[in-house]
Design a protein around this motif. Structure first.
Motif, mmCIF file in Angstrom:
data_model
loop_
_atom_site.group_PDB
_atom_site.id
_atom_site.type_symbol
_atom_site.label_atom_id
_atom_site.label_comp_id
_atom_site.label_asym_id
_atom_site.label_seq_id
_atom_site.Cartn_x
_atom_site.Cartn_y
_atom_site.Cartn_z
ATOM 1 N N SER A 28 0.813 -1.441 0.123
ATOM 2 C CA SER A 28 -0.071 0.000 -0.090
ATOM 3 C C SER A 28 0.903 1.270 0.119
ATOM 4 C CB SER A 28 -1.060 0.029 1.260
ATOM 5 O OG SER A 28 -0.185 0.273 2.386
ATOM 6 N N CYS A 37 2.156 -4.908 3.371
ATOM 7 C CA CYS A 37 1.062 -4.951 4.348
ATOM 8 C C CYS A 37 1.199 -5.849 5.450
ATOM 9 C CB CYS A 37 -0.440 -5.469 3.520
ATOM 10 S SG CYS A 37 -1.032 -4.206 2.623
ATOM 11 N N THR A 41 -3.434 -7.966 7.917
ATOM 12 C CA THR A 41 -4.033 -7.197 6.889
ATOM 13 C C THR A 41 -3.923 -7.596 5.436
ATOM 14 O OG1 THR A 41 -2.134 -5.755 6.479
ATOM 15 C CG2 THR A 41 -3.798 -5.222 8.356
ATOM 16 N N GLY A 43 -3.577 -6.193 1.118
ATOM 17 C CA GLY A 43 -3.646 -4.980 0.335
ATOM 18 C C GLY A 43 -4.039 -5.382 -1.146
ATOM 19 N N ASP A 49 -4.889 1.909 1.061
ATOM 20 C CA ASP A 49 -4.239 1.491 2.245
ATOM 21 C C ASP A 49 -4.501 -0.059 2.349
ATOM 22 O OD1 ASP A 49 -3.349 3.915 2.737
ATOM 23 O OD2 ASP A 49 -4.991 4.587 3.773
ATOM 24 N N CYS A 50 -3.874 -0.760 3.278
ATOM 25 C CA CYS A 50 -3.995 -2.161 3.716
ATOM 26 C C CYS A 50 -5.218 -2.141 4.620
ATOM 27 C CB CYS A 50 -2.732 -2.558 4.529
ATOM 28 S SG CYS A 50 -1.108 -2.446 3.708
#
Length: 337
Positions: A28, A37, A41, A43, A49-50
């Motif tokens: 990200s 990421c 999480t 991406g 964003d993640c």
């Protein structure tokens, strides 16, 4: 002019004729500073964003993971027995689980539409058919039943304690080659709660009408022969035991032990019939009978006919023998059979 093109930085990419780069999946940020990421999480790529991976409810069973650099959400959540929901949120089920009390048919036929399966189910609160859904799956194929058209439910009791008499008409059935165990699933939606119930039944091949004799041997023998006949049939429901077959040779009813079931499947049935010793020149008809899928008695009729031929008379030959003693002209008669 390619001289103005510059390569994308690490962990990024660009499409044809793109004005700027984008982060790879699992990363990200802006293209010139793509960050991997972290654990938990994922991406999707680009400049997004993640995103936090799915978190399972305490009453759910987690499956999968989201390690560092994941490009997709690898977590799956399914509610435990006694709960319902999407896995991220699981709500305790207050309605008792359904249970099967009785089923009218122990097996169903393939290739035969409009069969009716009657069930008695405890705790299946189907107040309205519009709230009911039904499916079954066999041999990898799923079939959806239109509950409004092909089901009936008569229920006594209330939402937490009831008995439902359920009738299911199967408008279609799988083809004969898809015979086997089927998984049926019934569910009823009650506001935010859904009650599901599954059971199994077996589809067996459906074959009706007279059988076809493809081959048999021998087709002729001499009288006095102990006769065994090998028969290949088609258009016969798969048989499970030799006692399913009744055999008759001429006017003689053969014992059940006279028939040996060699094989029987959708492609055909092979039998060995021990007739025993045959006497008298004649045409001997061997008739095989059994029930078709509808319970009707069918037979091979006169399709298996064997010619019993008279054994030829012995032949007398004359020859001269030359014994060590005695006249050389002695005549010896030899009977050759």
């Amino acid at each position: 002019n390619d001289s103005s093109c510059i390569p994308c930085p690490a962990n990024s990419y660009s499409l044809l004729a793109a004005a700027q780069c984008a982060c790879n999946a699992g990363f990200s940020g802006e293209f010139d500073s793509c960050r991997i990421c972290p654990n938990g999480t994922y991406g999707p790529g680009g400049n997004v964003d993640c995103i936090l991976c799915k978190t399972c409810d305490v009453n759910a069973i987690p499956k999968g993971s989201c390690p560092v650099g994941s490009g997709v959400d690898g977590m799956e959540c399914s509610c435990k027995a006694g709960y319902f929901g999407n896995g991220a949120v699981c709500i305790k089920q207050v309605i008792p689980f359904p249970s099967l009390v009785n089923m009218s048919l122990a097996s169903l036929f393939c290739s035969k539409p409009n069969q009716v399966l009657n069930l008695v189910i405890n705790n299946f609160p189907a107040f309205y058919l519009s709230d009911v859904s039904a499916t079954f799956q066999v041999a990898g194929t799923a079939y959806v039943i239109d509950a409004a058209r092909y089901m009936r439910v008569v229920m006594t009791g209330n939402i937490t304690g009831n008995v439902a008499n359920v009738g299911i008409t199967l408008p279609i059935a799988p083809p004969n080659e898809d015979f086997g165990t089927a998984l049926f699933s019934l569910s009823v939606s009650l506001g935010t709660e859904q009650v599901s119930f599954s059971f199994t039944n077996v589809f067996v091949p459906y074959v009706v009408g007279p059988p076809s004799v493809g081959f048999y041997s021998p087709q002729s023998v001499y009288e006095g022969t102990v006769l065994s006949v090998y028969v290949e049939l088609s258009m016969v429901r798969p048989l499970t035991r030799a006692s399913d077959v009744q055999a008759k040779a001429g006017t003689k009813e053969l014992d059940q032990s006279a028939v040996t079931l060699v094989l029987s499947d959708l492609d055909g049935t092979d039998l060995l019939v021990n007739v025993g010793a045959v006497t008298g020149a004649q045409t001997l008809y061997v008739v095989l009978s059994f029930l078709d899928s509808d319970g009707n008695k069918v037979s091979t009729g006169n399709a298996i006919s064997i010619q019993i031929r008279a054994r030829p008379s012995p032949i007398l030959l004359q020859d001269s023998f030359y014994p060590r003693k005695g006249a050389a002209s002695d005549i010896q008669k030899v009977q050759v059979t």
